[in-house]
Motif scaffolding. Structure first.
Motif, PDB file in Angstrom:
ATOM      1  N   GLU A   1       0.830  -1.204   0.000  1.00  0.00           N
ATOM      2  CA  GLU A   1       0.000   0.000   0.000  1.00  0.00           C
ATOM      3  C   GLU A   1       0.868   1.258   0.000  1.00  0.00           C
ATOM      4  OE1 GLU A   1      -2.946  -0.058   3.069  1.00  0.00           O
ATOM      5  OE2 GLU A   1      -4.155  -1.518   1.989  1.00  0.00           O
ATOM      6  N   TRP A   2       1.958   1.251   0.783  1.00  0.00           N
ATOM      7  CA  TRP A   2       2.846   2.401   0.805  1.00  0.00           C
ATOM      8  C   TRP A   2       3.486   2.604  -0.567  1.00  0.00           C
ATOM      9  CZ3 TRP A   2       8.005   3.042  -0.193  1.00  0.00           C
ATOM     10  CH2 TRP A   2       8.518   4.306   0.102  1.00  0.00           C
ATOM     11  N   MET A   3       3.890   1.509  -1.204  1.00  0.00           N
ATOM     12  CA  MET A   3       4.506   1.608  -2.525  1.00  0.00           C
ATOM     13  C   MET A   3       3.518   2.187  -3.535  1.00  0.00           C
ATOM     14  SD  MET A   3       6.881  -1.831  -2.639  1.00  0.00           S
ATOM     15  CE  MET A   3       7.500  -1.635  -4.299  1.00  0.00           C
ATOM     16  N   GLU A   4       2.253   1.792  -3.450  1.00  0.00           N
ATOM     17  CA  GLU A   4       1.233   2.347  -4.339  1.00  0.00           C
ATOM     18  C   GLU A   4       1.047   3.833  -4.092  1.00  0.00           C
ATOM     19  OE1 GLU A   4      -2.166  -0.753  -5.776  1.00  0.00           O
ATOM     20  OE2 GLU A   4      -2.435   0.163  -3.840  1.00  0.00           O
ATOM     21  N   THR A   5       0.908   4.214  -2.830  1.00  0.00           N
ATOM     22  CA  THR A   5       0.660   5.605  -2.472  1.00  0.00           C
ATOM     23  C   THR A   5       1.828   6.497  -2.866  1.00  0.00           C
ATOM     24  OG1 THR A   5      -0.623   4.818  -0.587  1.00  0.00           O
ATOM     25  CG2 THR A   5      -0.018   7.129  -0.573  1.00  0.00           C
TER      26      THR A   5
ATOM     27  N   GLN B   1       6.081   4.043  -5.922  1.00  0.00           N
ATOM     28  CA  GLN B   1       7.379   3.390  -5.965  1.00  0.00           C
ATOM     29  C   GLN B   1       7.226   1.963  -6.483  1.00  0.00           C
ATOM     30  OE1 GLN B   1      10.349   4.918  -5.207  1.00  0.00           O
ATOM     31  NE2 GLN B   1       9.137   6.753  -4.886  1.00  0.00           N
ATOM     32  N   THR B   2       8.307   1.461  -7.048  1.00  0.00           N
ATOM     33  CA  THR B   2       8.385   0.055  -7.445  1.00  0.00           C
ATOM     34  C   THR B   2       9.677  -0.497  -6.852  1.00  0.00           C
ATOM     35  OG1 THR B   2       9.657   0.508  -9.448  1.00  0.00           O
ATOM     36  CG2 THR B   2       7.243   0.546  -9.660  1.00  0.00           C
ATOM     37  N   ASN B   3       9.878  -1.795  -6.980  1.00  0.00           N
ATOM     38  CA  ASN B   3      11.128  -2.382  -6.497  1.00  0.00           C
ATOM     39  C   ASN B   3      12.328  -1.762  -7.205  1.00  0.00           C
ATOM     40  OD1 ASN B   3      10.038  -4.118  -4.565  1.00  0.00           O
ATOM     41  ND2 ASN B   3       9.555  -5.660  -6.119  1.00  0.00           N
ATOM     42  N   ILE B   4      12.155  -1.435  -8.475  1.00  0.00           N
ATOM     43  CA  ILE B   4      13.259  -0.849  -9.256  1.00  0.00           C
ATOM     44  C   ILE B   4      13.567   0.568  -8.769  1.00  0.00           C
ATOM     45  CG2 ILE B   4      13.928  -0.061 -11.563  1.00  0.00           C
ATOM     46  CD1 ILE B   4      12.136  -2.467 -12.590  1.00  0.00           C
ATOM     47  N   THR B   5      12.530   1.389  -8.556  1.00  0.00           N
ATOM     48  CA  THR B   5      12.781   2.764  -8.106  1.00  0.00           C
ATOM     49  C   THR B   5      13.327   2.789  -6.680  1.00  0.00           C
ATOM     50  OG1 THR B   5      10.480   3.073  -7.395  1.00  0.00           O
ATOM     51  CG2 THR B   5      11.048   3.807  -9.621  1.00  0.00           C
ATOM     52  N   LEU B   6      12.921   1.831  -5.855  1.00  0.00           N
ATOM     53  CA  LEU B   6      13.458   1.773  -4.498  1.00  0.00           C
ATOM     54  C   LEU B   6      14.953   1.441  -4.507  1.00  0.00           C
ATOM     55  CD1 LEU B   6      10.707  -0.023  -2.374  1.00  0.00           C
ATOM     56  CD2 LEU B   6      11.426   2.353  -2.246  1.00  0.00           C
TER      57      LEU B   6
ATOM     58  N   ALA C   1      13.917  -3.638   0.921  1.00  0.00           N
ATOM     59  CA  ALA C   1      13.596  -3.609  -0.511  1.00  0.00           C
ATOM     60  C   ALA C   1      14.618  -2.785  -1.292  1.00  0.00           C
ATOM     61  CB  ALA C   1      12.193  -3.065  -0.738  1.00  0.00           C
ATOM     62  N   MET C   2      15.108  -1.722  -0.684  1.00  0.00           N
ATOM     63  CA  MET C   2      16.099  -0.891  -1.380  1.00  0.00           C
ATOM     64  C   MET C   2      17.529  -1.312  -1.082  1.00  0.00           C
ATOM     65  SD  MET C   2      15.934   2.873   0.497  1.00  0.00           S
ATOM     66  CE  MET C   2      14.291   3.313   0.045  1.00  0.00           C
ATOM     67  N   GLY C   3      17.736  -2.178  -0.088  1.00  0.00           N
ATOM     68  CA  GLY C   3      19.082  -2.613   0.261  1.00  0.00           C
ATOM     69  C   GLY C   3      19.885  -1.525   0.962  1.00  0.00           C
ATOM     70  N   ASN C   4      19.200  -0.614   1.647  1.00  0.00           N
ATOM     71  CA  ASN C   4      19.852   0.519   2.302  1.00  0.00           C
ATOM     72  C   ASN C   4      20.096   0.190   3.777  1.00  0.00           C
ATOM     73  OD1 ASN C   4      20.270   3.074   3.661  1.00  0.00           O
ATOM     74  ND2 ASN C   4      19.532   4.064   1.782  1.00  0.00           N
ATOM     75  N   GLU C   5      21.349  -0.107   4.110  1.00  0.00           N
ATOM     76  CA  GLU C   5      21.704  -0.513   5.473  1.00  0.00           C
ATOM     77  C   GLU C   5      21.534   0.617   6.491  1.00  0.00           C
ATOM     78  OE1 GLU C   5      22.352  -3.462   7.024  1.00  0.00           O
ATOM     79  OE2 GLU C   5      21.675  -4.243   5.095  1.00  0.00           O
ATOM     80  N   ASP C   6      21.857   1.861   6.083  1.00  0.00           N
ATOM     81  CA  ASP C   6      21.719   2.991   7.005  1.00  0.00           C
ATOM     82  C   ASP C   6      20.269   3.166   7.443  1.00  0.00           C
ATOM     83  OD1 ASP C   6      24.402   3.565   6.975  1.00  0.00           O
ATOM     84  OD2 ASP C   6      24.231   5.013   5.325  1.00  0.00           O
ATOM     85  N   LEU C   7      19.361   3.090   6.472  1.00  0.00           N
ATOM     86  CA  LEU C   7      17.937   3.224   6.795  1.00  0.00           C
ATOM     87  C   LEU C   7      17.478   2.049   7.651  1.00  0.00           C
ATOM     88  CD1 LEU C   7      15.311   4.823   6.484  1.00  0.00           C
ATOM     89  CD2 LEU C   7      14.869   3.550   4.381  1.00  0.00           C
TER      90      LEU C   7
END
Length: 191
Positions: A79-83, A86-91, A159-165
């Motif tokens: 739901e957050w991705m829709e709102t 975002q997609t897996n690619i953009t993340l 999903a984005m692979g961002n360790e800091d987040l």
């Protein structure tokens, strides 16, 4: 879309709620997964109003619906991705960015809003993670909303692979800060 011909002019006029935007949860509730020889297939079993809109949604978002139906606990992420569009690619494009969780509290409206931001506290990725009025919920409901928000932030970070987040999503400081806001500004409805 449905149309009706007007008697006086003979023109077609669109009827029904033209502003309905479907959410993945609504569509998924009308679908089921079928095992076929070629793998899994999403089947829409809805024939009510706006059925064609549901069918178009299924055709356009077949992969997301399949994942959603396989993992219903990830509903908040989808739901957050829709709102936030975002997609897996953009993340994945945000993998190396320095991202933080931010908290915004407006004492006039009593609304707490959390989101993902960069170091300049510029909101990223569109939609907030959590937005609620602290005067309308109990402390336990607030704690559950914070927990859900941190789980969502963790799923986004994964999903984005961002360790800091990902580290920020587990941070005690966020929970403490939000609890202090609640305790300081809440009007004290029954727990």
């Amino acid at each position: 879309m449905e149309f009706r011909q007007e008697l006086e002019t003979g023109l077609l006029k669109q009827i029904g709620n033209t502003e309905t935007t479907l959410k993945i949860k609504d569509v998924a509730s009308k679908c089921r997964l079928l095992k076929t020889d070629n793998g899994l297939k999403v089947e829409l079993s809805y024939t009510g109003p706006n059925a064609s809109k549901y069918l178009q949604y299924v055709e356009k978002h077949r992969e997301e619906l399949t994942n959603f139906l396989l993992h219903p606990d990830d509903a908040d992420l989808y739901e957050w991705m829709e709102t936030s569009h975002q997609t897996n690619i953009t993340l994945k494009k945000h993998e190396k960015e320095k991202l933080i969780l931010y908290v915004n509290y407006d004492p006039d409206t009593m609304v707490v809003k959390t989101g993902i931001a960069d170091e300049n506290v510029t909101m990223k990725l569109g939609a907030p993670l959590m937005k609620l009025n602290i005067n309308t919920i109990s402390r336990n409901e607030f704690k559950l909303a914070v927990y859900d928000m941190l789980l969502l932030a963790d799923e986004i970070a994964l999903a984005m692979g961002n360790e800091d987040l990902r580290k920020m999503a587990n941070i005690e400081m966020v929970k403490t800060y939000l609890s202090e806001i609640y305790d300081k500004y809440h009007d004290g409805i029954a727990e």
